[in-house]
Design an enzyme around this catalytic site. Structure first.
Site, PDB file in Angstrom:
ATOM      1  N   ILE A   7       0.858  -1.241  -0.076  1.00 18.08           N
ATOM      2  CA  ILE A   7       0.197   0.101   0.039  1.00 18.08           C
ATOM      3  C   ILE A   7       1.046   1.247   0.121  1.00 18.08           C
ATOM      4  O   ILE A   7       0.335   1.929  -0.869  1.00 18.08           O
ATOM      5  CB  ILE A   7      -1.016   0.014   1.184  1.00 18.08           C
ATOM      6  CG1 ILE A   7      -1.873  -1.165   0.878  1.00 18.08           C
ATOM      7  CG2 ILE A   7      -1.780   1.224   1.392  1.00 18.08           C
ATOM      8  CD1 ILE A   7      -2.773  -1.389   2.275  1.00 18.08           C
ATOM      9  N   CYS A  60       2.454   1.280   7.901  1.00 19.40           N
ATOM     10  CA  CYS A  60       3.187   0.307   8.220  1.00 19.40           C
ATOM     11  C   CYS A  60       2.169  -0.621   9.035  1.00 19.40           C
ATOM     12  O   CYS A  60       1.302   0.097   9.457  1.00 19.40           O
ATOM     13  CB  CYS A  60       4.406   0.621   8.855  1.00 19.40           C
ATOM     14  SG  CYS A  60       4.037   1.845  10.366  1.00 19.40           S
ATOM     15  N   PRO A  61       2.501  -1.976   9.378  1.00 17.87           N
ATOM     16  CA  PRO A  61       1.399  -2.556  10.088  1.00 17.87           C
ATOM     17  C   PRO A  61       1.662  -2.186  11.370  1.00 17.87           C
ATOM     18  O   PRO A  61       2.564  -1.608  11.907  1.00 17.87           O
ATOM     19  CB  PRO A  61       2.010  -4.019   9.859  1.00 17.87           C
ATOM     20  CG  PRO A  61       3.379  -4.075   9.669  1.00 17.87           C
ATOM     21  CD  PRO A  61       3.576  -2.752   8.865  1.00 17.87           C
ATOM     22  N   ARG A 101      -3.418   1.377  10.924  1.00 17.68           N
ATOM     23  CA  ARG A 101      -4.218   0.813  12.129  1.00 17.68           C
ATOM     24  C   ARG A 101      -4.288   2.044  13.023  1.00 17.68           C
ATOM     25  O   ARG A 101      -3.197   2.733  13.174  1.00 17.68           O
ATOM     26  CB  ARG A 101      -3.444  -0.314  12.698  1.00 17.68           C
ATOM     27  CG  ARG A 101      -3.539  -1.686  11.841  1.00 17.68           C
ATOM     28  CD  ARG A 101      -5.059  -2.046  12.101  1.00 17.68           C
ATOM     29  NE  ARG A 101      -5.356  -3.443  11.192  1.00 17.68           N
ATOM     30  CZ  ARG A 101      -6.067  -3.559  10.080  1.00 17.68           C
ATOM     31  NH1 ARG A 101      -6.036  -2.465   9.352  1.00 17.68           N
ATOM     32  NH2 ARG A 101      -6.157  -4.708   9.666  1.00 17.68           N
ATOM     33  N   GLU A 129     -11.818   2.816  17.183  1.00 18.56           N
ATOM     34  CA  GLU A 129     -12.789   2.434  16.193  1.00 18.56           C
ATOM     35  C   GLU A 129     -13.795   1.427  16.269  1.00 18.56           C
ATOM     36  O   GLU A 129     -15.027   1.040  15.682  1.00 18.56           O
ATOM     37  CB  GLU A 129     -12.124   2.438  14.690  1.00 18.56           C
ATOM     38  CG  GLU A 129     -11.161   1.250  14.599  1.00 18.56           C
ATOM     39  CD  GLU A 129     -10.623   1.136  13.318  1.00 18.56           C
ATOM     40  OE1 GLU A 129     -10.184   2.190  12.518  1.00 18.56           O
ATOM     41  OE2 GLU A 129     -10.289  -0.231  12.787  1.00 18.56           O
ATOM     42  N   HIS A 180     -12.920   3.132   8.369  1.00 17.98           N
ATOM     43  CA  HIS A 180     -12.085   2.017   7.805  1.00 17.98           C
ATOM     44  C   HIS A 180     -12.793   1.695   6.612  1.00 17.98           C
ATOM     45  O   HIS A 180     -13.066   0.393   6.289  1.00 17.98           O
ATOM     46  CB  HIS A 180     -12.367   0.977   8.806  1.00 17.98           C
ATOM     47  CG  HIS A 180     -10.959  -0.178   8.751  1.00 17.98           C
ATOM     48  ND1 HIS A 180     -10.442  -0.232  10.101  1.00 17.98           N
ATOM     49  CD2 HIS A 180     -10.431  -0.605   7.819  1.00 17.98           C
ATOM     50  CE1 HIS A 180      -9.298  -1.114   9.747  1.00 17.98           C
ATOM     51  NE2 HIS A 180      -9.398  -1.202   8.390  1.00 17.98           N
TER      52      HIS A 180
HETATM   53  P1  NAI Z   1       2.822  -4.792   3.668  1.00 20.15           P
HETATM   54  O1  NAI Z   1       3.197  -5.734   4.389  1.00 20.15           O
HETATM   55  O2  NAI Z   1       2.870  -5.158   2.363  1.00 20.15           O
HETATM   56  O3  NAI Z   1       3.691  -3.775   4.137  1.00 20.15           O
HETATM   57  C1  NAI Z   1       3.882  -3.023   5.224  1.00 20.15           C
HETATM   58  C2  NAI Z   1       5.400  -2.221   5.400  1.00 20.15           C
HETATM   59  O4  NAI Z   1       5.751  -1.787   6.427  1.00 20.15           O
HETATM   60  C3  NAI Z   1       6.691  -3.177   4.896  1.00 20.15           C
HETATM   61  O5  NAI Z   1       7.207  -2.666   4.050  1.00 20.15           O
HETATM   62  C4  NAI Z   1       7.373  -3.440   6.093  1.00 20.15           C
HETATM   63  O6  NAI Z   1       8.820  -3.536   6.131  1.00 20.15           O
HETATM   64  C5  NAI Z   1       7.130  -2.017   6.864  1.00 20.15           C
HETATM   65  N1  NAI Z   1       7.124  -2.083   8.316  1.00 20.15           N
HETATM   66  C6  NAI Z   1       7.297  -2.863   9.178  1.00 20.15           C
HETATM   67  N2  NAI Z   1       7.545  -2.586  10.538  1.00 20.15           N
HETATM   68  C7  NAI Z   1       7.819  -1.010  10.143  1.00 20.15           C
HETATM   69  C8  NAI Z   1       8.570  -0.236  11.091  1.00 20.15           C
HETATM   70  N3  NAI Z   1       8.819  -0.372  12.532  1.00 20.15           N
HETATM   71  N4  NAI Z   1       8.473   1.032  10.512  1.00 20.15           N
HETATM   72  C9  NAI Z   1       8.352   1.417   9.373  1.00 20.15           C
HETATM   73  N5  NAI Z   1       7.980   0.524   8.442  1.00 20.15           N
HETATM   74  C10 NAI Z   1       7.632  -0.803   8.961  1.00 20.15           C
HETATM   75  O7  NAI Z   1       1.120  -4.351   4.128  1.00 20.15           O
HETATM   76  P2  NAI Z   1       0.185  -3.497   3.314  1.00 20.15           P
HETATM   77  O8  NAI Z   1      -0.481  -4.631   2.414  1.00 20.15           O
HETATM   78  O9  NAI Z   1       0.878  -2.469   2.423  1.00 20.15           O
HETATM   79  O10 NAI Z   1      -0.599  -2.790   4.416  1.00 20.15           O
HETATM   80  C11 NAI Z   1      -0.103  -2.006   5.357  1.00 20.15           C
HETATM   81  C12 NAI Z   1      -1.357  -1.831   6.453  1.00 20.15           C
HETATM   82  O11 NAI Z   1      -2.276  -1.426   5.897  1.00 20.15           O
HETATM   83  C13 NAI Z   1      -1.564  -3.188   7.050  1.00 20.15           C
HETATM   84  O12 NAI Z   1      -0.846  -3.839   7.999  1.00 20.15           O
HETATM   85  C14 NAI Z   1      -3.030  -2.937   7.815  1.00 20.15           C
HETATM   86  O13 NAI Z   1      -2.868  -2.308   8.745  1.00 20.15           O
HETATM   87  C15 NAI Z   1      -3.357  -1.697   6.715  1.00 20.15           C
HETATM   88  N6  NAI Z   1      -4.610  -1.750   5.803  1.00 20.15           N
HETATM   89  C16 NAI Z   1      -5.723  -1.039   5.846  1.00 20.15           C
HETATM   90  C17 NAI Z   1      -6.873  -1.164   5.151  1.00 20.15           C
HETATM   91  C18 NAI Z   1      -7.899  -0.203   5.322  1.00 20.15           C
HETATM   92  O14 NAI Z   1      -9.036  -0.227   4.687  1.00 20.15           O
HETATM   93  N7  NAI Z   1      -7.874   1.035   5.760  1.00 20.15           N
HETATM   94  C19 NAI Z   1      -7.015  -2.263   4.359  1.00 20.15           C
HETATM   95  C20 NAI Z   1      -5.753  -3.101   4.093  1.00 20.15           C
HETATM   96  C21 NAI Z   1      -4.814  -2.988   5.118  1.00 20.15           C
END
Ligand code: NAI
Length: 332
Positions: free
Chosen positions: A156, A205-206, A234, A263, A295
């Protein structure tokens, strides 16, 4: 395999019923109730459960599920911070998820929030409806030529980098790993530098122990005055009390939140007839440049269809005993 789907709405049923036509050997039942300590017993007689972002997949809930023979929890979302992974591994309950179903859906919503809060679209919409055509309170700033700081450049965050680049912004990023696909347009910097230089900060980030409250009063004070902060990742990445303090400094030109700490009671519920409990959300909403959505980052046709396909594919892999890249835990 019989799967009980928790916390479902009409749109979940529609997309999952459509997708089910392509998967054999799977039966689905839907319940509006979300998974928690009281509703876990509904899973009696099922082989698996499907849960969502606000579901309670804590150790006590997993204990009940395990007692009823559940060995598979299908998360129909990317994040799994609401799952007690240690308990799942102890009970040999396989947890699968849907990573990256439509990164653009969330990234485009993040930019929508950034633009809405910057250009006060939420205010302008209401003003014009009231025949108030004045521009007081609506001034924003150009994104073109400014600096976007992206925290977390996975699927994302990378999509958000591409969008910001398309707007003519300089894009800087902070991540624990660099994403090689971004090397031409994105400069990786320290968190400190990102906070100090960005006009727009977007969180991707997660939620983990190391990212919990990554935005707090100390990091807020390091940001540029007039920054826009967007969180579609989140809620607990941002300390809400500190955010309110930061808004009062005043630090921000705009704040866009698709997720926030309180939320869980609200997500996907119509509470318009209720007097809400004492709530920091209400305090946040009292500020004119804060835009909150519930959300909905994931909520596009493309994303719902991809979520349904991948969740059912995960169920098929589990049925066949195959390991999968979508496994969060799979100890057996
Ligand atoms: P992803 O796993 O592809 O990317 C997460 C990135 O965060 C990775 O590059 C990782 O290295 C990085 N990361 C991990 N720990 C970190 C730290 N301490 N500092 C900086 N970067 C760090 O995940 P994706 O698919 O991009 O999703 C990201 C987040 O988006 C999910 O964890 C979820 O919480 C949220 N999300 C929200 C949605 C919504 O409807 N609002 C829908 C889908 C996801």
């Amino acid at each position: 395999m019989k799967i009980l789907f928790y916390d479902t709405k009409s749109y979940d049923e529609k997309f999952f019923r459509e997708a089910l036509a392509n998967f054999h050997g799977i039966e689905i039942e839907f319940t509006r109730s979300d998974l928690d300590i009281r509703t876990a017993s509904l899973a009696q007689g099922f082989d698996a459960v499907c849960a969502f972002v606000s579901s309670d997949v804590s150790a006590p809930v997993l204990t009940i599920l395990h007692r009823q023979g559940i060995r598979l929890v299908l998360m129909r979302c990317a994040g799994y911070n609401n799952v007690d992974l240690k308990a799942a591994a102890e009970y040999d309950i396989r947890i699968m998820r849907v990573p990256g179903y439509s990164p653009e859906a969330v990234a485009e919503h993040a930019m929508a929030l950034a633009l809405a809060s910057n250009r006060r679209i939420h205010k302008a919409y209401n003003k014009v409806r009231e025949n108030d055509f004045s521009l007081n309170g609506l001034m924003g700033f150009n994104f073109y030529g400014k600096t976007a700081g992206i925290i977390g450049t996975g699927k994302i965050g990378a999509a958000m980098c591409r969008i910001c680049h398309g707007f003519g912004m300089k894009v800087i990023a902070y991540d624990v790993y660099e994403n090689p696909s971004l090397k031409n347009n994105v400069e990786y910097v320290s968190l400190e530098q990102l906070l100090a230089e960005s006009d727009l900060i977007s969180l991707h980030c997660p939620l983990t122990d190391s990212t919990y409250h990554i935005i707090n009063i100390d990091t807020i004070k390091k940001m540029k005055d007039g920054v826009i902060l967007v969180n579609t990742s989140r809620g607990a990445l941002v300390n809400t009390e500190d955010l309110i303090e930061g808004i009062r400094l005043p630090k921000f030109s705009g704040v866009g939140l698709d997720v926030y700490e309180e939320e869980t009671r609200n997500v996907f519920e119509d509470r318009s007839d209720e007097i809400l409990e004492h709530s920091t959300t209400a305090r946040l909403l009292s500020f004119p440049h804060v835009v909150i959505t519930s959300h909905q980052g994931f909520f596009t046709r493309e994303a719902l269809s991809a979520i349904a396909d991948t969740t059912l594919l995960n169920a098929m892999d589990a049925l066949a005993g195959k390991p999968s890249a979508n496994d969060v835990t799979h100890s057996s």
